[in-house]
Scaffold this motif. Structure first.
Motif, PDB file in Angstrom:
ATOM      1  N   SER A   1      56.668 -12.165  -6.038  1.00  0.00           N
ATOM      2  CA  SER A   1      56.526 -12.911  -4.799  1.00  0.00           C
ATOM      3  C   SER A   1      56.424 -11.948  -3.616  1.00  0.00           C
ATOM      4  CB  SER A   1      57.728 -13.843  -4.612  1.00  0.00           C
ATOM      5  OG  SER A   1      57.636 -14.526  -3.387  1.00  0.00           O
ATOM      6  N   GLY A   2      55.315 -12.034  -2.902  1.00  0.00           N
ATOM      7  CA  GLY A   2      55.113 -11.166  -1.745  1.00  0.00           C
ATOM      8  C   GLY A   2      54.674  -9.765  -2.085  1.00  0.00           C
ATOM      9  N   ALA A   3      54.488  -9.468  -3.380  1.00  0.00           N
ATOM     10  CA  ALA A   3      54.159  -8.097  -3.782  1.00  0.00           C
ATOM     11  C   ALA A   3      52.695  -7.920  -4.119  1.00  0.00           C
ATOM     12  CB  ALA A   3      55.008  -7.695  -4.987  1.00  0.00           C
ATOM     13  N   GLN A   4      51.889  -8.958  -3.966  1.00  0.00           N
ATOM     14  CA  GLN A   4      50.479  -8.893  -4.321  1.00  0.00           C
ATOM     15  C   GLN A   4      49.606  -8.775  -3.077  1.00  0.00           C
ATOM     16  OE1 GLN A   4      49.333 -11.873  -7.328  1.00  0.00           O
ATOM     17  NE2 GLN A   4      51.509 -12.303  -7.579  1.00  0.00           N
ATOM     18  N   ALA A   5      48.401  -8.263  -3.293  1.00  0.00           N
ATOM     19  CA  ALA A   5      47.495  -8.038  -2.169  1.00  0.00           C
ATOM     20  C   ALA A   5      46.915  -9.335  -1.616  1.00  0.00           C
ATOM     21  CB  ALA A   5      46.366  -7.100  -2.591  1.00  0.00           C
ATOM     22  N   GLY A   6      46.812 -10.361  -2.441  1.00  0.00           N
ATOM     23  CA  GLY A   6      46.286 -11.644  -1.983  1.00  0.00           C
ATOM     24  C   GLY A   6      44.832 -11.852  -2.332  1.00  0.00           C
ATOM     25  N   GLY A   7      44.383 -13.105  -2.227  1.00  0.00           N
ATOM     26  CA  GLY A   7      43.012 -13.441  -2.568  1.00  0.00           C
ATOM     27  C   GLY A   7      42.760 -13.194  -4.042  1.00  0.00           C
ATOM     28  N   ASP A   8      41.554 -12.702  -4.356  1.00  0.00           N
ATOM     29  CA  ASP A   8      41.247 -12.394  -5.754  1.00  0.00           C
ATOM     30  C   ASP A   8      41.331 -10.894  -6.029  1.00  0.00           C
ATOM     31  OD1 ASP A   8      38.988 -11.451  -4.504  1.00  0.00           O
ATOM     32  OD2 ASP A   8      37.558 -12.629  -5.677  1.00  0.00           O
ATOM     33  N   ILE A   9      42.046 -10.162  -5.157  1.00  0.00           N
ATOM     34  CA  ILE A   9      42.264  -8.731  -5.355  1.00  0.00           C
ATOM     35  C   ILE A   9      43.404  -8.559  -6.360  1.00  0.00           C
ATOM     36  CG2 ILE A   9      42.878  -6.541  -4.273  1.00  0.00           C
ATOM     37  CD1 ILE A   9      41.872  -7.716  -1.616  1.00  0.00           C
ATOM     38  N   TYR A  10      43.156  -7.794  -7.412  1.00  0.00           N
ATOM     39  CA  TYR A  10      44.173  -7.562  -8.428  1.00  0.00           C
ATOM     40  C   TYR A  10      44.934  -6.289  -8.082  1.00  0.00           C
ATOM     41  CZ  TYR A  10      46.345  -6.770 -13.000  1.00  0.00           C
ATOM     42  OH  TYR A  10      47.244  -6.548 -14.014  1.00  0.00           O
ATOM     43  N   ALA A  11      45.875  -6.417  -7.163  1.00  0.00           N
ATOM     44  CA  ALA A  11      46.701  -5.293  -6.738  1.00  0.00           C
ATOM     45  C   ALA A  11      48.102  -5.807  -6.480  1.00  0.00           C
ATOM     46  CB  ALA A  11      46.127  -4.645  -5.481  1.00  0.00           C
ATOM     47  N   TYR A  12      49.089  -5.054  -6.947  1.00  0.00           N
ATOM     48  CA  TYR A  12      50.484  -5.477  -6.784  1.00  0.00           C
ATOM     49  C   TYR A  12      51.391  -4.266  -6.923  1.00  0.00           C
ATOM     50  CZ  TYR A  12      50.857  -5.206 -11.922  1.00  0.00           C
ATOM     51  OH  TYR A  12      50.860  -4.771 -13.227  1.00  0.00           O
TER      52      TYR A  12
ATOM     53  N   PHE B   1      63.025   0.949 -11.077  1.00  0.00           N
ATOM     54  CA  PHE B   1      64.327   1.575 -10.899  1.00  0.00           C
ATOM     55  C   PHE B   1      64.546   1.734  -9.392  1.00  0.00           C
ATOM     56  CE2 PHE B   1      67.376   5.060 -10.744  1.00  0.00           C
ATOM     57  CZ  PHE B   1      68.222   4.772 -11.823  1.00  0.00           C
ATOM     58  N   PRO B   2      65.782   1.575  -8.914  1.00  0.00           N
ATOM     59  CA  PRO B   2      66.029   1.715  -7.466  1.00  0.00           C
ATOM     60  C   PRO B   2      65.500   3.038  -6.915  1.00  0.00           C
ATOM     61  CG  PRO B   2      67.978   0.838  -8.555  1.00  0.00           C
ATOM     62  CD  PRO B   2      67.008   1.212  -9.650  1.00  0.00           C
ATOM     63  N   GLY B   3      64.750   2.942  -5.823  1.00  0.00           N
ATOM     64  CA  GLY B   3      64.202   4.126  -5.180  1.00  0.00           C
ATOM     65  C   GLY B   3      62.826   4.538  -5.666  1.00  0.00           C
ATOM     66  N   PHE B   4      62.273   3.794  -6.631  1.00  0.00           N
ATOM     67  CA  PHE B   4      60.948   4.104  -7.178  1.00  0.00           C
ATOM     68  C   PHE B   4      60.061   2.862  -7.147  1.00  0.00           C
ATOM     69  CE2 PHE B   4      63.640   7.368  -8.868  1.00  0.00           C
ATOM     70  CZ  PHE B   4      62.845   8.497  -8.938  1.00  0.00           C
ATOM     71  N   MET B   5      58.816   3.065  -6.765  1.00  0.00           N
ATOM     72  CA  MET B   5      57.846   1.968  -6.722  1.00  0.00           C
ATOM     73  C   MET B   5      56.558   2.400  -7.412  1.00  0.00           C
ATOM     74  SD  MET B   5      55.876   0.240  -3.459  1.00  0.00           S
ATOM     75  CE  MET B   5      57.338  -0.428  -2.666  1.00  0.00           C
ATOM     76  N   PHE B   6      55.931   1.455  -8.122  1.00  0.00           N
ATOM     77  CA  PHE B   6      54.608   1.656  -8.708  1.00  0.00           C
ATOM     78  C   PHE B   6      53.659   0.654  -8.069  1.00  0.00           C
ATOM     79  CE2 PHE B   6      57.117   4.026 -11.532  1.00  0.00           C
ATOM     80  CZ  PHE B   6      56.302   4.831 -12.310  1.00  0.00           C
ATOM     81  N   VAL B   7      52.480   1.130  -7.680  1.00  0.00           N
ATOM     82  CA  VAL B   7      51.457   0.279  -7.068  1.00  0.00           C
ATOM     83  C   VAL B   7      50.226   0.287  -7.960  1.00  0.00           C
ATOM     84  CG1 VAL B   7      50.025  -0.165  -5.046  1.00  0.00           C
ATOM     85  CG2 VAL B   7      52.312   0.831  -4.756  1.00  0.00           C
ATOM     86  N   ILE B   8      49.834  -0.883  -8.442  1.00  0.00           N
ATOM     87  CA  ILE B   8      48.618  -1.041  -9.242  1.00  0.00           C
ATOM     88  C   ILE B   8      47.480  -1.436  -8.306  1.00  0.00           C
ATOM     89  CG2 ILE B   8      47.544  -2.217 -11.195  1.00  0.00           C
ATOM     90  CD1 ILE B   8      50.054  -0.605 -11.955  1.00  0.00           C
ATOM     91  N   LEU B   9      46.395  -0.672  -8.307  1.00  0.00           N
ATOM     92  CA  LEU B   9      45.269  -0.948  -7.421  1.00  0.00           C
ATOM     93  C   LEU B   9      44.069  -1.505  -8.184  1.00  0.00           C
ATOM     94  CD1 LEU B   9      45.188   2.069  -4.921  1.00  0.00           C
ATOM     95  CD2 LEU B   9      46.209  -0.204  -4.613  1.00  0.00           C
ATOM     96  N   ASP B  10      43.227  -2.218  -7.451  1.00  0.00           N
ATOM     97  CA  ASP B  10      42.001  -2.835  -7.958  1.00  0.00           C
ATOM     98  C   ASP B  10      40.820  -1.975  -7.520  1.00  0.00           C
ATOM     99  OD1 ASP B  10      39.807  -4.422  -8.535  1.00  0.00           O
ATOM    100  OD2 ASP B  10      40.687  -6.270  -7.743  1.00  0.00           O
ATOM    101  N   ALA B  11      40.360  -1.088  -8.409  1.00  0.00           N
ATOM    102  CA  ALA B  11      39.296  -0.143  -8.055  1.00  0.00           C
ATOM    103  C   ALA B  11      37.910  -0.770  -8.072  1.00  0.00           C
ATOM    104  CB  ALA B  11      39.327   1.058  -8.997  1.00  0.00           C
ATOM    105  N   TYR B  12      37.821  -2.044  -8.468  1.00  0.00           N
ATOM    106  CA  TYR B  12      36.523  -2.739  -8.497  1.00  0.00           C
ATOM    107  C   TYR B  12      36.528  -3.949  -7.572  1.00  0.00           C
ATOM    108  CZ  TYR B  12      35.293   0.401 -12.215  1.00  0.00           C
ATOM    109  OH  TYR B  12      35.022   1.545 -12.927  1.00  0.00           O
TER     110      TYR B  12
END
Length: 340
Positions: free
Chosen positions: A130-141, A146-157
């Motif tokens: 919830s609130g962690a996605q880019a929105g629309g039809d963009i597949y990014a979140y 683990f506390p203090g670490f974040m992973f970001v998945i991007l939509d390269a297409y």
């Protein structure tokens, strides 16, 4: 340094890229210069998942960095069957899998289909997005293992000729962009360039880019990470650093993404696939590690191509298997400005 890695890791994760499974005999890449082992790629995935299961410290999650099945499945009416075979194999790990979308996902499925599929990790994992996605039809979140670490998945297409209806505004904008640099009738053929302009070769149909909406979203996510002093790893099918790959595999607007990373101090690593030879560099300005994973599909049946990453407070340590080499990535000092 040695003392750090003798301590147990904070968490671990598995990495694998460009499986490109198809139930067909070996073939070759587009230019017919490299052999591809379509059928045996499933066995190499099986080798990876068995290794992860047998590991003394099982990975907390798996990053599947895109091109999970090959585009040849589409012409053979085998896309769903091939995807089921690979996902069944991955399910035996009982670990959370984060799927990245590459060009071969779009050769097989439309964007709308992918958003409804099991390759949409935001729908089929245990975490709350919830609130962690880019929105629309963009597949990014983004997610935090683990506390203090974040992973970001991007939509390269997000900006691409793939997965878009030809009548759509997104397709027309992408076509205008690529035709500024590529005049070939077959847009899968890289533009002819001289030695000083090799980077223009990235403007091919099998590549893509990031929309302004996605870039703005990422900028906001990284600003929040800066404030929280989180360490961020970004994952994309397409590489974005020219020294981590061949020019023909770069994202179209790689420079815009690099500029955003440079403006923040939270990013420590960028993981990509697409270039089956793999690659690595550490950005001299930011200290960010750019890791491009070797592809399973061009890995001979007697070898392997997967790895496990152990994450510590100050570094990541990749233990590669087969074609993927071991690497130690010491986190760069924060680039964030602080008051004296």
């Amino acid at each position: 340094m040695e003392d750090t890695c003798q301590q147990p890791p904070l968490f671990t994760f598995g990495v694998i890229a460009d499986i490109q499974y198809a139930d067909m005999d070996d073939g070759f890449n587009y230019s017919r210069t490299r052999r591809r082992y379509y059928r045996s790629s499933l066995q190499l995935l099986r080798n990876a998942q068995r290794s992860w299961l047998d590991s003394a410290v099982r990975p907390d999650f798996i990053l599947q960095v895109g091109d999970i099945i090959d585009g040849f499945n589409k012409d053979r009416d085998a896309s769903d069957r091939a995807l089921d075979s690979v996902l069944t194999e991955l399910s035996y790990t009982s670990m959370e899998v984060h799927h990245v979308w590459g060009n071969h996902e779009f050769y097989n499925f439309s964007r709308s289909s992918l958003l409804r599929s099991k390759l949409n990790s935001t729908l089929h994992t245990d975490r709350s997005y919830s609130g962690a996605q880019a929105g629309g039809d963009i597949y990014a979140y983004h997610f935090s293992p683990f506390p203090g670490f974040m992973f970001v998945i991007l939509d390269a297409y997000d900006v691409s000729l793939l997965g878009r209806e030809e009548s759509s505004e997104q397709y027309k904008r992408a076509l205008n962009m690529i035709k500024q640099y590529n005049s070939n009738e077959d847009l899968n053929c890289p533009p002819n360039t001289d030695e000083g302009h090799k980077l223009v070769q990235r403007f091919c149909k099998f590549n893509g880019g990031f929309s302004q909406d996605q870039l703005d979203w990422l900028d906001s996510v990284l600003s929040s990470a800066d404030e929280k002093q989180e360490k961020v790893t970004i994952v994309s099918h397409l590489p974005i650093h020219p020294c981590s790959t061949t020019p023909v595999c770069l994202a179209w607007n790689f420079d815009e993404l690099l500029a955003i990373i440079q403006s923040h101090g939270s990013v420590v690593c960028f993981i990509a696939g697409h270039d089956h030879d793999g690659g690595y560099c550490q950005d001299k300005g930011t200290g960010v590690h750019h890791l491009t994973l070797e592809g399973v599909v061009e890995t001979p049946p007697e070898s392997n191509a997967y790895g496990t990453v152990s994450v510590y407070e100050d570094r990541m340590v990749l233990k590669g298997v087969g074609r993927i080499p071991d690497r130690e990535c010491v986190f760069p000092p924060s680039q964030t400005n602080t008051d004296p």
